[in-house]
Design an enzyme around this catalytic site. Structure first.
Site, PDB file in Angstrom:
ATOM      1  N   ASP A  54       0.780  -1.237  -0.027  1.00  0.00           N
ATOM      2  CA  ASP A  54       0.109   0.047   0.100  1.00  0.00           C
ATOM      3  C   ASP A  54       1.072   1.336   0.036  1.00  0.00           C
ATOM      4  O   ASP A  54       1.854   1.265   1.041  1.00  0.00           O
ATOM      5  CB  ASP A  54      -0.847  -0.033   1.168  1.00  0.00           C
ATOM      6  N   ASN A  81       2.527   3.034 -10.509  1.00  0.00           N
ATOM      7  CA  ASN A  81       1.647   3.066 -11.059  1.00  0.00           C
ATOM      8  C   ASN A  81       0.270   3.633 -10.301  1.00  0.00           C
ATOM      9  O   ASN A  81      -0.649   4.121 -10.919  1.00  0.00           O
ATOM     10  CB  ASN A  81       1.378   1.879 -11.952  1.00  0.00           C
ATOM     11  N   SER A 132       2.278   9.107 -15.029  1.00  0.00           N
ATOM     12  CA  SER A 132       1.538  10.392 -15.036  1.00  0.00           C
ATOM     13  C   SER A 132       0.248  10.469 -15.611  1.00  0.00           C
ATOM     14  O   SER A 132      -0.558   9.319 -15.712  1.00  0.00           O
ATOM     15  CB  SER A 132       2.367  11.409 -15.267  1.00  0.00           C
ATOM     16  N   TYR A 146      -6.696  16.239  -9.068  1.00  0.00           N
ATOM     17  CA  TYR A 146      -6.102  15.089  -9.879  1.00  0.00           C
ATOM     18  C   TYR A 146      -5.052  15.954 -10.701  1.00  0.00           C
ATOM     19  O   TYR A 146      -3.860  15.255 -10.697  1.00  0.00           O
ATOM     20  CB  TYR A 146      -7.060  14.284 -10.806  1.00  0.00           C
ATOM     21  N   LYS A 150      -0.791  15.091 -10.284  1.00  0.00           N
ATOM     22  CA  LYS A 150      -0.043  14.772 -11.524  1.00  0.00           C
ATOM     23  C   LYS A 150       0.747  15.804 -12.002  1.00  0.00           C
ATOM     24  O   LYS A 150       1.949  15.611 -12.587  1.00  0.00           O
ATOM     25  CB  LYS A 150      -0.920  14.204 -12.568  1.00  0.00           C
TER      26      LYS A 150
HETATM   27  P1  NAP Z   1      -7.230   1.168 -11.930  1.00  0.00           P
HETATM   28  O1  NAP Z   1      -7.449   0.077 -12.676  1.00  0.00           O
HETATM   29  O2  NAP Z   1      -8.210   1.976 -11.056  1.00  0.00           O
HETATM   30  O3  NAP Z   1      -5.795   0.817 -11.007  1.00  0.00           O
HETATM   31  C1  NAP Z   1      -5.272   1.568 -10.016  1.00  0.00           C
HETATM   32  C2  NAP Z   1      -4.418   0.951  -9.158  1.00  0.00           C
HETATM   33  O4  NAP Z   1      -4.010   1.556  -8.182  1.00  0.00           O
HETATM   34  C3  NAP Z   1      -5.250  -0.253  -8.607  1.00  0.00           C
HETATM   35  O5  NAP Z   1      -4.380  -1.506  -8.555  1.00  0.00           O
HETATM   36  C4  NAP Z   1      -5.444   0.297  -7.033  1.00  0.00           C
HETATM   37  O6  NAP Z   1      -5.436  -0.860  -6.030  1.00  0.00           O
HETATM   38  C5  NAP Z   1      -4.122   1.068  -6.945  1.00  0.00           C
HETATM   39  N1  NAP Z   1      -4.052   1.842  -5.844  1.00  0.00           N
HETATM   40  C6  NAP Z   1      -4.919   2.804  -5.317  1.00  0.00           C
HETATM   41  N2  NAP Z   1      -4.656   3.418  -4.385  1.00  0.00           N
HETATM   42  C7  NAP Z   1      -3.560   2.675  -3.813  1.00  0.00           C
HETATM   43  C8  NAP Z   1      -2.659   2.610  -2.613  1.00  0.00           C
HETATM   44  N3  NAP Z   1      -2.892   3.477  -1.488  1.00  0.00           N
HETATM   45  N4  NAP Z   1      -1.820   1.779  -2.689  1.00  0.00           N
HETATM   46  C9  NAP Z   1      -1.349   0.752  -3.613  1.00  0.00           C
HETATM   47  N5  NAP Z   1      -2.131   0.824  -4.804  1.00  0.00           N
HETATM   48  C10 NAP Z   1      -3.345   1.731  -4.714  1.00  0.00           C
HETATM   49  O7  NAP Z   1      -6.708   2.529 -12.943  1.00  0.00           O
HETATM   50  P2  NAP Z   1      -5.695   2.516 -13.795  1.00  0.00           P
HETATM   51  O8  NAP Z   1      -6.094   3.397 -15.041  1.00  0.00           O
HETATM   52  O9  NAP Z   1      -4.936   1.429 -14.220  1.00  0.00           O
HETATM   53  O10 NAP Z   1      -4.744   3.632 -13.141  1.00  0.00           O
HETATM   54  C11 NAP Z   1      -3.138   3.382 -13.167  1.00  0.00           C
HETATM   55  C12 NAP Z   1      -2.440   4.663 -13.329  1.00  0.00           C
HETATM   56  O11 NAP Z   1      -2.866   5.299 -14.464  1.00  0.00           O
HETATM   57  C13 NAP Z   1      -3.044   5.727 -12.233  1.00  0.00           C
HETATM   58  O12 NAP Z   1      -1.658   6.431 -11.519  1.00  0.00           O
HETATM   59  C14 NAP Z   1      -3.719   7.048 -13.141  1.00  0.00           C
HETATM   60  O13 NAP Z   1      -3.768   7.959 -12.500  1.00  0.00           O
HETATM   61  C15 NAP Z   1      -3.133   6.556 -14.287  1.00  0.00           C
HETATM   62  N6  NAP Z   1      -3.786   6.937 -15.522  1.00  0.00           N
HETATM   63  C16 NAP Z   1      -5.115   6.558 -15.784  1.00  0.00           C
HETATM   64  C17 NAP Z   1      -5.854   6.970 -17.000  1.00  0.00           C
HETATM   65  C18 NAP Z   1      -7.155   6.148 -17.403  1.00  0.00           C
HETATM   66  O14 NAP Z   1      -7.945   6.822 -18.073  1.00  0.00           O
HETATM   67  N7  NAP Z   1      -7.431   4.809 -16.806  1.00  0.00           N
HETATM   68  C19 NAP Z   1      -5.215   7.975 -17.663  1.00  0.00           C
HETATM   69  C20 NAP Z   1      -4.111   8.567 -17.441  1.00  0.00           C
HETATM   70  C21 NAP Z   1      -3.604   8.040 -16.245  1.00  0.00           C
HETATM   71  P3  NAP Z   1      -6.874  -1.459  -5.746  1.00  0.00           P
HETATM   72  O15 NAP Z   1      -7.187  -2.252  -6.618  1.00  0.00           O
HETATM   73  O16 NAP Z   1      -6.521  -2.144  -4.332  1.00  0.00           O
HETATM   74  O17 NAP Z   1      -7.813  -0.155  -5.435  1.00  0.00           O
END
Ligand code: NAP
Length: 280
Positions: A54, A81, A132, A146, A150
């Site tokens: 975490d 990530n 990011s 957010y 970032k």
């Molecule tokens: P996601 O499927 O919601 O994955 C987010 C991950 O972060 C999950 O594994 C979640 O774990 C974990 N997390 C949240 N809080 C945490 C903590 N305190 N300690 C450890 N893990 C934690 O979304 P994603 O799109 O793959 O996001 C990954 C990254 O990509 C993020 O940094 C996000 O800002 C970035 N991003 C996403 C998008 C998009 O449109 N999807 C666009 C640009 C950037 P749990 O399963 O335990 O909640």
């Protein structure tokens, strides 16, 4: 000998896709997550170690790094990530929600980097890849927290890259646009809905603006994972990797190339027309 990568937030989305992608390319993977007991797809795969991490708990970061080194001998790269979006108008977001957004998206990254650096210094090499977002490059209504997290991550990563280059440690930033993961659902669930009627017209207009973006083609988590892999393996010291559709890339380019006020006016023009004269 196989290289080893540690990934935070590997329970879903981009983190999980990256864990599978690196493993498929012969890497050892330390797939870290908050609730490893729920994970069934990664656990048991060859060269995959699933650990509890975490990013808000420095002890779990240390323990995951130690477990990764014990299992695979060394860690070559770390992908920061884990993250989420705290959306909503700023005034409706509590100080605790602000703190947690930064604890996860910014301080969690710093803590993970602080924990891995002694290992990288000892080895005389290492790579850090921070995930990011377009929200680290351009602003939009309703995502000020957010955006702030970032933008902080971008500035931190860029400045850090200079001091770590001197130690043969490479810092990279991967910037996805909209990606089909749980992110949008998680962010919508966290949307701060404190009733502040003075914002209603703005909220309605901003939602319409986002509705107009919804038809936009999203990247898949696998495409982002491929870009992370490219960043880790291309042998360059390129700092930023954009991944998304042409419209997304154009938005980032516009932010860099348009005069500042022209960009600001273009965003206002995207939601003010929906405010029916109020604030327009
Ligand atoms: P996601 O499927 O919601 O994955 C987010 C991950 O972060 C999950 O594994 C979640 O774990 C974990 N997390 C949240 N809080 C945490 C903590 N305190 N300690 C450890 N893990 C934690 O979304 P994603 O799109 O793959 O996001 C990954 C990254 O990509 C993020 O940094 C996000 O800002 C970035 N991003 C996403 C998008 C998009 O449109 N999807 C666009 C640009 C950037 P749990 O399963 O335990 O909640």
């Amino acid at each position: 000998m196989s290289k080893t990568i540690l990934i935070t937030g590997a329970s879903s989305g981009i983190g999980k896709a990256a864990a599978l992608h690196f493993a498929a390319h012969g890497w050892n993977v330390v797939a870290t997550m908050r609730s490893p007991e729920k994970e069934t797809d990664l656990a048991g795969l060859e060269n995959m170690l699933v650990t509890r991490l975490d990013v808000q708990s420095p002890e779990t970061i240390d323990a995951s790094i130690a477990a990764g080194i014990a299992r695979f001998g060394a860690i070559d790269a770390v992908v920061n990530n884990a993250g989420y979006g705290q959306y909503g108008v700023f005034e409706a977001i509590t100080p605790e929600q602000v703190q947690t957004q930064f604890d996860v998206n910014v301080f969690g990254v710093m803590n993970t980097i602080r924990a891995i650096l002694p290992h990288f210094r000892e080895r005389g090499e290492g790579m850090i890849i921070n995930i990011s977002s377009g929200a680290g490059r351009f602003t939009l209504p309703l995502i000020s927290l957010y955006n702030a997290s970032k933008f902080a991550l971008e500035g931190f990563s860029e400045a850090l890259s200079f001091e770590l280059a001197a130690l043969n440690i490479t810092v990279k930033i991967v910037e996805p646009g909209g990606t089909t993961t749980n992110f949008i659902k998680t962010s919508e669930e966290r949307f701060s809905a404190k009733p502040l009627p003075e914002y209603d017209a703005f909220l309605g207009a901003a939602f319409k603006m986002f509705d107009n973006l919804k038809g936009m083609q999203l990247a898949t988590a696998e495409q982002v994972a491929e870009t992370i892999y490219q960043a880790a393996t291309d042998g360059t010291d390129t700092l930023r990797y954009l991944i998304g559709n042409e419209d997304f890339k154009r938005r980032v380019e516009n932010r860099l190339s348009l005069p500042d006020q022209t960009y600001i006016e273009s965003i206002k023009a995207a939601y003010l027309p929906f405010m029916g004269g109020k604030g327009g």
